[in-house]
Enzyme design. Structure first.
Site: not given
Lengths: 400, 400
Positions: B224, B192, B248
């Protein structure tokens, strides 16, 4: 029985057996500091410990620096404050630092780190299951195996008396061809307790269910304002987001766990037996009664003792995967609903999603909240010496 | 074309057109401070502004105090640093405060306030729909009307190179009579981007989609980590919790939005037309290419340009209900997956939930992550002057 020389009204939430912590600014000052409520007064703890490192940690705008010191220090301060209020030796010091609560400004007591909300009332989960999935199983398959929870927005946890602006958002009724955007028409409350983490933990090291009192500092009242129409449209598959994140109100006073020893009860029988990491050696259910008022009229009296999952189980679950705790973490119990209709902790349950409106004493009716409505929650628990432990209140008024 | 006298290798992530921000501690020091990467060096900004209020805000262990100063100050510092590195006037001052990146310790760059994760790739959402709901509609009804998102755990956002302990948790296969507790057997990644909020907003006042650059400071790489077995059992109805909250990882360098002007592209055509609060006047899609390596071997090249929802739309949605932003808020884009099989940003997609194992160059196969596996993500974007803007890397190794 402990007696204080401070005048405490008979029905006070704050007898000397309670001593909840808050953050306040005295009249004429701009400096927030930590205090303890006693009767109609707040004792300025930063003045009591002035000139010491502890005093510096108490002369700040949140409880976090004090809480970070850990349970040994929490016990020491509670014992010392009890001594100050129940003996005459330093009465002049104490009297010089008592302020009337109605003459100070109260603040958000905690700088919130992460906020988690659970769903720990079997009655509430069952009611919502019946409302949203009629004909299906009311409880989902995981519900009796783990305390279902999710992260909420820490940055919008606000102190009692903050105005609650009606949120805008997307909603889509079953017969609407497309979603519309506008003010929520199903603005609701959720009557909850909030548990405040004082002492953090290490990443990768789960916190045992038995270590609850080593980490959790105290308890607040919590109103998890909810926009049911926004929530219903957004929440599949990743859970509630904007339907909850506009505001969560908490009470200004944090009742320490130590004041709730006499309120401890076992949770209801848990069947099936939880997995070992969720089995308590000592009970951490709590025999608390909440009261929810809408524009001054009692609309519900949710009983906390019936909650299926205890706060110690919630904490152990939160960290079972190795997630760490931080000072200031806050977790809500989820809506507290009892088995009786008048014990339901949300309007969606009290009015069965609007089907059965409430009638207020002024003759008006409510399904969900109208602009101008004020919701106030209070709570009581048995204390030692037969006294009543109160929580103050959490209140908020809806604005457009 | 801007030229710097600092030697910058031709393939560097950090040309003078980039200037990403990080927090570092020089060798021999115990004091973290803010710096900017240039080639193989980091420039100590706290030293450049020593003795000024800005310098004090740069002499701290996170970017938050600097970011809080707002977009005018971000532009001023970027311009001044560009001048320092591209002109000779103060070369001695700069040279005295350059440190080799491989000789400093890099830290988590941001003190994370709230962490939100979105789900903005149509390919990713479609793939997961096919995997989890075979035969049903792959995309749920709300998906093209709003950027679906949820809050994650801010306290377990960790810097690159932090070891990732395999989480324990409850899981229950379709044929298991009851859940079991133990180490996740479906440990996964999600490739991400993360967007860092620098300037906060006021409770009750939504942030317009046009005001994205007034609030968002910059962009990081974000992994993540996800335990798919824990997630599958827990996530109905309130969304992911322990399946995501154990860790994370983010990259140490925050690439400022100003460095990504040349990477801006329109999002894919959005049909149906979003509601007005989600309509952008200026495009905030980003033409970035990510690379995901597992134990050194490239396993995916997710393209960011195809993401359905832009980060400006995500921000406007987050605040549409009046929720306020704080300095340090972080939001993830959700897994980036392109239309090709080798562009998928998670192992659950790359291996189709374990059905099609990956074969690594050493001949071993993977469905999900094994202990000892290292996952590293990098990214590139076009910069001004035809240069390449890099993001450094986010990496982590699984431990038991």
């Amino acid at each position: 029985m402990r007696q204080t020389w401070v005048p405490v009204p008979e029905d006070s939430d704050f007898p000397v057996q309670n001593l909840p912590y808050g953050v306040f600014t005295p009249r004429g000052s701009n400096e927030a500091r930590v205090g303890v409520a006693i009767g109609e007064f707040v004792l300025d703890l930063s003045a009591i410990w002035a000139g010491t490192p502890l005093g510096a940690d108490l002369a700040t705008g949140s409880l976090n620096r004090f809480m970070r010191r850990g349970p040994g220090e929490w016990a020491y301060v509670r014992e010392r404050v009890t001594d100050l209020l129940t003996t005459e030796g330093e009465r002049r010091l104490v009297e010089a630092n008592l302020h009337r609560i109605d003459e100070v400004r109260l603040h958000l007591p905690v700088e919130v780190a992460d906020y988690v909300d659970f769903y720990a009332s079997e009655q509430h989960a069952t009611n919502l299951g019946h409302i949203f999935r009629p004909g299906g199983d009311a409880l989902l398959p995981n519900w009796k195996h783990l305390p279902v929870g999710y992260h909420g927005r820490a940055g919008t946890v606000v102190p009692s008396e903050t105005g609650i602006r009606r949120p805008n958002g997307q909603r889509k009724g079953p017969s609407d061809p497309a979603p519309v955007f506008g003010p929520s028409v199903k603005l609701d409350i959720e009557a909850e307790l909030g548990f405040v983490v004082g002492a953090g933990s290490t990443l990768g090291e789960p916190v045992s269910v038995d270590d609850f009192a080593q980490h959790v500092f105290g308890v607040v009242l919590l109103n998890d304002w909810s926009a049911r129409d926004i929530q219903a449209w957004e929440y599949v598959p990743l859970g509630p987001f904007l339907g909850k994140s506009f505001a969560t109100s908490i009470s200004p006073w944090v009742v320490p766990l130590a004041a709730l020893e006499a309120a401890r009860v076992a949770t209801p029988v848990q069947d099936p037996q939880p997995l070992p990491y969720l089995v308590e050696k000592e009970p951490w259910g709590l025999d608390l009664s909440l009261t929810v008022k809408l524009n001054g009229a009692v609309v519900s009296r949710p009983p906390y003792a019936g909650m299926y999952w205890s706060p110690a189980q919630m904490l152990a679950h939160t960290t079972a995967n190795g997630a760490s705790l931080r000072t200031g973490d806050l977790y809500g119990s989820g809506t507290i609903s009892g088995p009786e209709a008048e014990q339901r902790g949300s309007l969606i349950e009290l009015t069965w999603n609007g089907r059965d409106p409430l009638t207020l004493p002024d003759g008006s009716t409510r399904t969900f909240l109208q602009d101008g409505d004020t919701v106030t929650m209070t709570a009581s628990a048995p204390g030692v010496d037969g006294v009543r432990i109160g929580f103050g209140e959490v209140t908020g008024t809806i604005t457009s």
